[in-house]
Design an enzyme around this catalytic site. Structure first.
Site, PDB file in Angstrom:
ATOM      1  N   ILE A  13      -0.246  59.451  -8.518  1.00 42.91           N
ATOM      2  CA  ILE A  13       0.761  59.924  -7.557  1.00 42.91           C
ATOM      3  C   ILE A  13       0.136  60.935  -6.590  1.00 42.91           C
ATOM      4  CG2 ILE A  13       3.082  60.878  -7.261  1.00 42.91           C
ATOM      5  CD1 ILE A  13       3.667  60.112 -10.159  1.00 42.91           C
ATOM      6  N   ALA A  84      -1.261  67.869 -11.472  1.00 40.46           N
ATOM      7  CA  ALA A  84      -2.279  67.710 -12.521  1.00 40.46           C
ATOM      8  C   ALA A  84      -1.650  67.789 -13.908  1.00 40.46           C
ATOM      9  CB  ALA A  84      -3.355  68.783 -12.376  1.00 40.46           C
ATOM     10  N   ALA A  85      -1.917  66.780 -14.700  1.00 41.71           N
ATOM     11  CA  ALA A  85      -1.374  66.727 -16.058  1.00 41.71           C
ATOM     12  C   ALA A  85      -2.064  65.599 -16.801  1.00 41.71           C
ATOM     13  CB  ALA A  85       0.136  66.455 -16.019  1.00 41.71           C
ATOM     14  N   THR A 135       8.975  65.084 -14.959  1.00 42.57           N
ATOM     15  CA  THR A 135       9.369  63.726 -15.349  1.00 42.57           C
ATOM     16  C   THR A 135      10.786  63.686 -15.915  1.00 42.57           C
ATOM     17  OG1 THR A 135       8.851  62.037 -17.006  1.00 42.57           O
ATOM     18  CG2 THR A 135       8.192  64.239 -17.557  1.00 42.57           C
ATOM     19  N   ASP A 136      11.393  62.497 -15.859  1.00 41.17           N
ATOM     20  CA  ASP A 136      12.715  62.325 -16.482  1.00 41.17           C
ATOM     21  C   ASP A 136      12.618  62.314 -18.011  1.00 41.17           C
ATOM     22  OD1 ASP A 136      11.464  59.850 -16.772  1.00 41.17           O
ATOM     23  OD2 ASP A 136      13.103  58.671 -15.924  1.00 41.17           O
ATOM     24  N   GLU A 137      11.392  62.167 -18.543  1.00 39.03           N
ATOM     25  CA  GLU A 137      11.249  62.065 -20.007  1.00 39.03           C
ATOM     26  C   GLU A 137      11.636  63.358 -20.722  1.00 39.03           C
ATOM     27  OE1 GLU A 137       7.844  60.097 -21.565  1.00 39.03           O
ATOM     28  OE2 GLU A 137       7.771  58.666 -19.917  1.00 39.03           O
ATOM     29  N   TYR A 162       3.821  64.205 -25.070  1.00 44.55           N
ATOM     30  CA  TYR A 162       3.731  64.289 -23.598  1.00 44.55           C
ATOM     31  C   TYR A 162       4.987  64.933 -23.022  1.00 44.55           C
ATOM     32  CZ  TYR A 162       4.485  62.770 -18.775  1.00 44.55           C
ATOM     33  OH  TYR A 162       4.793  62.747 -17.433  1.00 44.55           O
ATOM     34  N   LYS A 166       5.591  68.516 -21.056  1.00 47.12           N
ATOM     35  CA  LYS A 166       6.132  68.630 -19.695  1.00 47.12           C
ATOM     36  C   LYS A 166       7.394  69.505 -19.712  1.00 47.12           C
ATOM     37  CE  LYS A 166       4.979  66.875 -16.324  1.00 47.12           C
ATOM     38  NZ  LYS A 166       3.997  67.274 -15.269  1.00 47.12           N
ATOM     39  N   PRO A 217       0.615  42.632 -23.842  1.00 43.75           N
ATOM     40  CA  PRO A 217       1.182  43.264 -25.055  1.00 43.75           C
ATOM     41  C   PRO A 217       2.472  44.035 -24.780  1.00 43.75           C
ATOM     42  CG  PRO A 217      -0.630  44.590 -24.208  1.00 43.75           C
ATOM     43  CD  PRO A 217      -0.490  43.427 -23.268  1.00 43.75           C
TER      44      PRO A 217
HETATM   45  P1  NAD Z   1      -2.453  60.569 -13.533  1.00 42.95           P
HETATM   46  O1  NAD Z   1      -2.777  60.624 -14.985  1.00 42.95           O
HETATM   47  O2  NAD Z   1      -2.662  59.308 -12.772  1.00 42.95           O
HETATM   48  O3  NAD Z   1      -3.279  61.701 -12.768  1.00 42.95           O
HETATM   49  C1  NAD Z   1      -3.443  62.987 -13.278  1.00 42.95           C
HETATM   50  C2  NAD Z   1      -4.499  63.704 -12.450  1.00 42.95           C
HETATM   51  O4  NAD Z   1      -4.620  65.044 -12.950  1.00 42.95           O
HETATM   52  C3  NAD Z   1      -5.885  63.066 -12.546  1.00 42.95           C
HETATM   53  O5  NAD Z   1      -6.478  63.026 -11.259  1.00 42.95           O
HETATM   54  C4  NAD Z   1      -6.652  64.012 -13.464  1.00 42.95           C
HETATM   55  O6  NAD Z   1      -8.041  64.038 -13.217  1.00 42.95           O
HETATM   56  C5  NAD Z   1      -5.992  65.339 -13.152  1.00 42.95           C
HETATM   57  N1  NAD Z   1      -6.101  66.300 -14.255  1.00 42.95           N
HETATM   58  C6  NAD Z   1      -5.809  66.070 -15.564  1.00 42.95           C
HETATM   59  N2  NAD Z   1      -6.067  67.177 -16.283  1.00 42.95           N
HETATM   60  C7  NAD Z   1      -6.510  68.118 -15.402  1.00 42.95           C
HETATM   61  C8  NAD Z   1      -6.936  69.469 -15.540  1.00 42.95           C
HETATM   62  N3  NAD Z   1      -6.954  70.071 -16.745  1.00 42.95           N
HETATM   63  N4  NAD Z   1      -7.310  70.136 -14.442  1.00 42.95           N
HETATM   64  C9  NAD Z   1      -7.310  69.539 -13.215  1.00 42.95           C
HETATM   65  N5  NAD Z   1      -6.949  68.255 -13.040  1.00 42.95           N
HETATM   66  C10 NAD Z   1      -6.545  67.554 -14.118  1.00 42.95           C
HETATM   67  O7  NAD Z   1      -0.948  61.057 -13.419  1.00 42.95           O
HETATM   68  P2  NAD Z   1       0.218  60.579 -12.441  1.00 42.95           P
HETATM   69  O8  NAD Z   1       0.855  59.386 -13.007  1.00 42.95           O
HETATM   70  O9  NAD Z   1      -0.300  60.573 -11.067  1.00 42.95           O
HETATM   71  O10 NAD Z   1       1.237  61.790 -12.626  1.00 42.95           O
HETATM   72  C11 NAD Z   1       1.127  62.968 -11.838  1.00 42.95           C
HETATM   73  C12 NAD Z   1       2.220  63.944 -12.239  1.00 42.95           C
HETATM   74  O11 NAD Z   1       3.483  63.340 -12.036  1.00 42.95           O
HETATM   75  C13 NAD Z   1       2.164  64.357 -13.708  1.00 42.95           C
HETATM   76  O12 NAD Z   1       2.471  65.715 -13.770  1.00 42.95           O
HETATM   77  C14 NAD Z   1       3.246  63.512 -14.364  1.00 42.95           C
HETATM   78  O13 NAD Z   1       3.788  64.186 -15.472  1.00 42.95           O
HETATM   79  C15 NAD Z   1       4.247  63.403 -13.239  1.00 42.95           C
HETATM   80  N6  NAD Z   1       5.088  62.184 -13.252  1.00 42.95           N
HETATM   81  C16 NAD Z   1       4.517  60.947 -13.359  1.00 42.95           C
HETATM   82  C17 NAD Z   1       5.327  59.821 -13.309  1.00 42.95           C
HETATM   83  C18 NAD Z   1       4.745  58.430 -13.390  1.00 42.95           C
HETATM   84  O14 NAD Z   1       5.504  57.455 -13.465  1.00 42.95           O
HETATM   85  N7  NAD Z   1       3.439  58.252 -13.348  1.00 42.95           N
HETATM   86  C19 NAD Z   1       6.718  59.953 -13.163  1.00 42.95           C
HETATM   87  C20 NAD Z   1       7.255  61.242 -13.079  1.00 42.95           C
HETATM   88  C21 NAD Z   1       6.440  62.343 -13.118  1.00 42.95           C
HETATM   89  O1  DAU Z   2       9.558  58.215 -16.848  1.00 43.14           O
HETATM   90  C1  DAU Z   2       8.487  58.830 -16.192  1.00 43.14           C
HETATM   91  C2  DAU Z   2       7.229  58.625 -17.005  1.00 43.14           C
HETATM   92  O2  DAU Z   2       6.866  57.258 -16.835  1.00 43.14           O
HETATM   93  C3  DAU Z   2       6.074  59.534 -16.599  1.00 43.14           C
HETATM   94  O3  DAU Z   2       6.438  60.850 -16.863  1.00 43.14           O
HETATM   95  C4  DAU Z   2       4.803  59.174 -17.351  1.00 43.14           C
HETATM   96  O4  DAU Z   2       3.723  59.956 -16.888  1.00 43.14           O
HETATM   97  C5  DAU Z   2       4.504  57.711 -17.110  1.00 43.14           C
HETATM   98  O5  DAU Z   2       3.366  57.332 -17.850  1.00 43.14           O
HETATM   99  C6  DAU Z   2       5.706  56.850 -17.499  1.00 43.14           C
HETATM  100  O6  DAU Z   2       5.911  56.869 -18.936  1.00 43.14           O
HETATM  101  P1  DAU Z   2       6.290  55.543 -19.764  1.00 43.14           P
HETATM  102  O7  DAU Z   2       5.889  55.747 -21.163  1.00 43.14           O
HETATM  103  O8  DAU Z   2       7.673  55.117 -19.469  1.00 43.14           O
HETATM  104  O9  DAU Z   2       5.299  54.501 -19.000  1.00 43.14           O
HETATM  105  P2  DAU Z   2       4.339  53.341 -19.532  1.00 43.14           P
HETATM  106  O10 DAU Z   2       3.868  52.603 -18.318  1.00 43.14           O
HETATM  107  O11 DAU Z   2       3.328  53.826 -20.491  1.00 43.14           O
HETATM  108  O12 DAU Z   2       5.350  52.393 -20.310  1.00 43.14           O
HETATM  109  C7  DAU Z   2       6.495  51.841 -19.686  1.00 43.14           C
HETATM  110  C8  DAU Z   2       7.254  51.055 -20.748  1.00 43.14           C
HETATM  111  O13 DAU Z   2       6.473  49.898 -21.098  1.00 43.14           O
HETATM  112  C9  DAU Z   2       7.479  51.807 -22.044  1.00 43.14           C
HETATM  113  O14 DAU Z   2       8.753  51.471 -22.561  1.00 43.14           O
HETATM  114  C10 DAU Z   2       6.380  51.304 -22.972  1.00 43.14           C
HETATM  115  C11 DAU Z   2       6.164  49.889 -22.502  1.00 43.14           C
HETATM  116  N1  DAU Z   2       4.778  49.356 -22.630  1.00 43.14           N
HETATM  117  C12 DAU Z   2       3.760  50.082 -22.106  1.00 43.14           C
HETATM  118  C13 DAU Z   2       2.458  49.631 -22.194  1.00 43.14           C
HETATM  119  C14 DAU Z   2       1.327  50.432 -21.627  1.00 43.14           C
HETATM  120  C15 DAU Z   2       4.563  48.138 -23.236  1.00 43.14           C
HETATM  121  O15 DAU Z   2       5.494  47.450 -23.681  1.00 43.14           O
HETATM  122  N2  DAU Z   2       3.265  47.686 -23.328  1.00 43.14           N
HETATM  123  C16 DAU Z   2       2.199  48.388 -22.853  1.00 43.14           C
HETATM  124  O16 DAU Z   2       1.040  47.932 -23.002  1.00 43.14           O
END
Ligand code: NAD
Ligand code: DAU
Length: 364
Positions: A13, A84-85, A135-137, A162, A166, A217
């Site tokens: 993101i 960052a997370a 996050t909504d989690e 996780y 958060k 999977p």
């Molecule tokens: P990501 O795992 O793709 O990226 C995380 C980034 O943070 C990476 O570039 C990593 O190198 C950096 N990072 C990790 N640990 C660090 C540290 N100790 N110091 C500096 N940098 C560090 O994550 P994302 O999916 O882009 O998520 C970004 C943020 O948004 C997170 O805080 C996550 O909780 C939140 N978020 C993600 C989602 C989602 O669906 N992916 C949804 C809602 C909120």
């Molecule tokens: O809701 C926001 C969150 O969404 C963010 O805060 C997290 O950073 C982000 O990783 C994401 O979490 P989820 O656990 O929902 O996402 P993930 O893509 O890991 O999984 C989505 C759904 O799919 C979940 O119900 C688990 C399932 N899944 C995931 C993987 C990787 C599978 O069934 N098979 C898989 O191999």
């Protein structure tokens, strides 16, 4: 012209946000990207912007007090956008402490350094703000009842290491506001999808596996529900909150786009079959036969669904990319970035995949 300190800008993101900001503000913005470059951080995501005069990359750990203090010393930062997370639930189940360190201590360190840099004798310098991306989690899991939603007032009830980390970081950010008057907003967003997402997450993992003819999977019965939002809509929401959000407020971001996991996987198969050229040999093996139900995730949350009423009514935000269009764009992006995928799935990713999926039983 504002100066943004973006943490985690080399991740999924964060890198989309940086691209979004340069598209929107061009040369009228300065961005400092602070990233430790963990397995999830990838500078290839930012190759197009690295030559810009108004972009600076600092490789640093958000837990490193000296390094973060130095960034605030070197730049007059107006906004922190804190991405960052450690972000993957499955990894948090295997290694919770890594999540506590980065997500809780790292966030505390970021706020401490911002507070130190922005504090005046009797408050904070004008126009500064810390935007914590969450996050909504943190709200836990909803029943299957279609009328149940997460609101900003929903009590926190995280279940995975996780989401608990958060939730802790959110509470710390709120505590800094309530105690010191620290200027901040929190956004709690639903599942994002789009370009540059690491293929440990559902959508890029399924696209990559399908293109390679590997099994898909699906955890448990595949009926867990997530509320999917195209990443650019999230980035626009964060920018809006950072500009216009009321100080101290939380905003939920989500697009009313709930889908069961199995539905997502079947859509990916369908779109790949529609969009791959007739004579592409990969078409032959992409079918629902690749789907394999495997051992469920421990403590797997059943359903997430965001009520985005507040951000809509206060700030006028609503999603602009509908799912069918977003998923097609996303699949197209991964099909056109096979080299990008190849770079991140060689080496350690193979170990990760074996470790995460090797022991999972195939369910009947
Ligand atoms: P990501 O795992 O793709 O990226 C995380 C980034 O943070 C990476 O570039 C990593 O190198 C950096 N990072 C990790 N640990 C660090 C540290 N100790 N110091 C500096 N940098 C560090 O994550 P994302 O999916 O882009 O998520 C970004 C943020 O948004 C997170 O805080 C996550 O909780 C939140 N978020 C993600 C989602 C989602 O669906 N992916 C949804 C809602 C909120
Ligand atoms: O809701 C926001 C969150 O969404 C963010 O805060 C997290 O950073 C982000 O990783 C994401 O979490 P989820 O656990 O929902 O996402 P993930 O893509 O890991 O999984 C989505 C759904 O799919 C979940 O119900 C688990 C399932 N899944 C995931 C993987 C990787 C599978 O069934 N098979 C898989 O191999």
């Amino acid at each position: 012209m504002k100066t943004y300190l973006v943490t985690g800008g080399a991740g999924f993101i964060g890198s989309n946000f940086i691209h979004y900001m340069f598209r929107k503000y061009g040369d009228d913005v300065e961005i400092i990207n602070v990233d430790k470059l963990t397995y999830a951080g990838n500078l290839e995501n930012l190759a197009e912007v690295e030559g810009r005069k108004n972009y600076h990359f600092v490789k640093a750990d958000i837990c490193d007090e000296e390094a973060i203090r130095q960034v605030f010393h070197d730049y007059e930062v107006d906004r922190v956008i804190h991405f960052a997370a450690e972000s993957h639930v499955d990894r948090s189940i295997k290694e919770p402490l890594v999540f506590v360190r980065t997500n809780v201590l790292g966030t505390a360190n970021m706020m401490n350094c911002a507070k130190e840099a922005w504090e005046t004798g009797d408050g904070f310098k004008d126009g500064k703000k810390f935007c914590h991306v969450s996050t909504d989690e943190v709200y836990g899991s909803l029943p299957e009842d279609p009328d149940a939603y997460f609101y900003e007032t929903t009590p926190y009830s995280p279940h995975s290491p996780y989401s608990a980390s958060k939730a802790s970081s959110d509470l710390l950010v709120k505590a800094y506001h309530d105690t010191y008057g620290f200027p901040m907003n929190i956004t709690n967003c639903s599942n994002n999808y789009g370009p540059y997402q690491f293929p440990e997450k559902l959508i890029p993992l399924m696209i990559n596996n399908a293109l390679e003819g590997r099994k898909l999977p699906v955890y448990g019965d595949g009926r867990n529900v997530r509320d999917w939002l195209y990443v650019e809509d999230h980035c626009r929401g964060i920018d809006l909150v950072s500009e216009k959000g009321r100080d101290g407020e939380t905003y939920n971001i989500g697009g009313h786009n709930e889908k069961q996991n199995i539905e997502i996987v079947k859509t990916i198969i369908e779109v790949l079959r529609e969009d791959l050229p007739e004579d592409d040999p990969r078409r032959a093996h992409i079918s629902e036969d690749l789907i394999e139900h495997v051992t469920d995730r421990k403590g797997h949350d059943r359903r997430y669904a965001i009520a985005p009423d507040k951000i809509h009514s206060e700030l006028g935000w609503q999603p602009q990319t509908m799912f069918r269009e977003g998923i097609r764009k996303t699949i197209g992006w991964y099909m056109n970035h096979l080299e990008w995928m190849k770079h991140i799935t060689s080496g350690n990713y193979q170990n990760y995949y074996r470790n995460m999926y090797g022991d999972r039983k195939v369910l009947d």
